[in-house]
Design an enzyme around this catalytic site. Structure first.
Site, PDB file in Angstrom:
ATOM      1  NE  ARG A   1      50.518  33.159  30.819  1.00 40.69           N
ATOM      2  CZ  ARG A   1      51.355  33.245  29.796  1.00 40.69           C
ATOM      3  NH1 ARG A   1      52.035  32.197  29.406  1.00 40.69           N
ATOM      4  NH2 ARG A   1      51.529  34.395  29.169  1.00 40.69           N
TER       5      ARG A   1
ATOM      6  CB  VAL B   1      44.480  42.934  35.410  1.00 38.01           C
ATOM      7  CG1 VAL B   1      43.839  43.535  34.166  1.00 38.01           C
ATOM      8  CG2 VAL B   1      45.710  42.119  35.026  1.00 38.01           C
TER       9      VAL B   1
ATOM     10  CB  SER C   1      39.453  36.030  33.381  1.00 35.63           C
ATOM     11  OG  SER C   1      38.836  36.995  34.202  1.00 35.63           O
TER      12      SER C   1
ATOM     13  CG  HIS D   1      45.753  36.750  24.874  1.00 31.64           C
ATOM     14  ND1 HIS D   1      46.710  37.660  24.496  1.00 31.64           N
ATOM     15  CD2 HIS D   1      45.802  36.699  26.227  1.00 31.64           C
ATOM     16  CE1 HIS D   1      47.302  38.135  25.579  1.00 31.64           C
ATOM     17  NE2 HIS D   1      46.775  37.567  26.638  1.00 31.64           N
TER      18      HIS D   1
ATOM     19  CG  ASP E   1      38.883  40.640  44.840  1.00 27.83           C
ATOM     20  OD1 ASP E   1      39.624  40.883  43.861  1.00 27.83           O
ATOM     21  OD2 ASP E   1      38.970  39.593  45.524  1.00 27.83           O
TER      22      ASP E   1
END
Ligand SMILES: NC(=O)c1ccc[n+]([C@@H]2O[C@H](COP(=O)([O-])OP(=O)(O)OC[C@H]3O[C@@H](n4cnc5c(N)ncnc54)[C@H](O)[C@@H]3O)[C@@H](O)[C@H]2O)c1
Length: 309
Positions: free
Chosen positions: A82, A11, A119, A175, A32
């Site tokens: 997920r 993403v 996230s 969401h 990151d």
């Protein structure tokens, strides 16, 4: 304008790419924790500039937040996605720790930034960023509604055989499976959708939208990234260009819709100040009941976060 994207995974890298090729910011910093990941992806995006003809400079860093100093907007995508069989809520323990530590670093170097959380579990991770940053609600928001609404519009566009450009819609709530569909606010070229499609077909589309994320997890073994990354970039664009766009955004409700102290998706106006206005729709009894069950679900996940300390 300087934009930081934390998390150079699927993403985050997609979001950085859209920000770059659409020249939404002058400078994009990708961060990151995995050594070399952000540097590599940022370099790849920058090397695409002479091909796609843009001049937004993109660079990457491993965990060095000093390079993010003075960012106008920060998008947080760091955290586990997920896997098949998981709900978004299963991610809470790991992702809460990640979002907390990332937010502390972000705020240290960019105390004025608007923060957009991606996230999962989204509503509660946005709440986590809010309590960690101690920033006003106008500056800490979550991306989910644009994505959920885009999925709904894409399915409708196929069913009606019309351009997705002509569909206007809004979905509210948390969401996930408890999102609140609002077919009476859906139009196709200005025509109410209820005049163009049978109720049964619309119900099928709404159900598919609710589980739209899960459909992709099942197909790919991980969660989606093209639409989520683009949706986050669209929110950044509304802020840095002060567009006053009307989008469904996850925001802390402070009395609107009769709800207090809970992050939920509702329509807002997005501009340079972040959330400039929360739009309060006049919901009917069924819609109010759906929003209430969405609120209860988010509150349950918030309680898990509180138990985790
Ligand atoms: N809100 C939404 O609509 C939506 C949609 C899709 C995905 N998501 C969520 O977005 C998150 C990212 O998804 P993805 O597919 O990009 O996952 P991914 O695994 O591809 O990328 C996540 C990245 O975060 C990095 N990371 C982990 N801990 C970090 C830390 N402390 N600091 C900096 N970076 C760190 C990882 O190294 C990895 O590169 C997941 O939680 C996912 O569930 C949300």
């Amino acid at each position: 304008m300087k934009v930081t994207v934390v998390g150079a995974g699927n993403v985050g890298a997609t979001c950085a790419d859209v920000l770059a090729y659409r020249e939404i910011a002058n400078e994009v910093i990708l961060v990151d924790i995995k050594e070399g990941m952000a540097e590599g992806k940022a370099l790849d995006i920058w090397q695409k500039a002479p091909i796609n003809l843009y001049d937004t400079h993109t660079s990457g860093v491993t965990n060095d937040y000093s390079k993010t100093a003075g960012s106008d907007v920060v998008v947080i995508t760091s955290g586990l996605p997920r896997k098949p069989g998981m709900t978004r809520d299963d991610l809470i323990e790991t992702n809460a720790g990640i979002v907390k530590s990332v937010t502390e670093q972000v705020i240290k170097y960019s105390p004025e930034a608007v923060i957009i959380v991606v996230s999962n579990p989204l509503d509660v991770m946005t709440y986590q960023a809010h309590i960690t940053s101690k920033m006003p609600r106008s500056k800490v928001m979550g991306m989910a509604g644009i994505l959920d609404t885009a999925r709904y519009k894409a399915f409708l566009s196929e069913a009606l055989n019309v351009s997705p450009k002509d569909i206007q819609a809004v979905l509210m709530g948390g969401h996930g499976d408890t999102m609140v569909p609002l077919p009476r606010y859906t139009t196709v070229g200005g025509i109410p959708v209820t005049e163009l499609i049978e109720k049964e077909k619309l119900d099928v589309i709404i159900e598919r939208t609710k589980f739209g994320g899960g459909e992709l997890v099942k197909l790919m073994g991980t969660s989606a990234w093209y639409a989520p990354g683009s949706a986050a970039a669209q929110m950044v664009e509304a802020i840095v260009r002060d567009q006053k766009r009307v989008f469904p955004v996850c925001v802390k409700l402070e009395g609107e819709y009769g709800i207090d102290d809970c992050y939920l998706g509702v329509p807002v106006i997005l501009g340079k100040e972040g959330i400039e206005k929360v739009i309060e729709l006049d919901l009917n009894e069924d819609e109010k009941a759906l929003l209430e069950s969405s609120r209860q679900h988010v509150k349950e996940v918030m309680a898990v976060l509180e138990r985790l300390g």
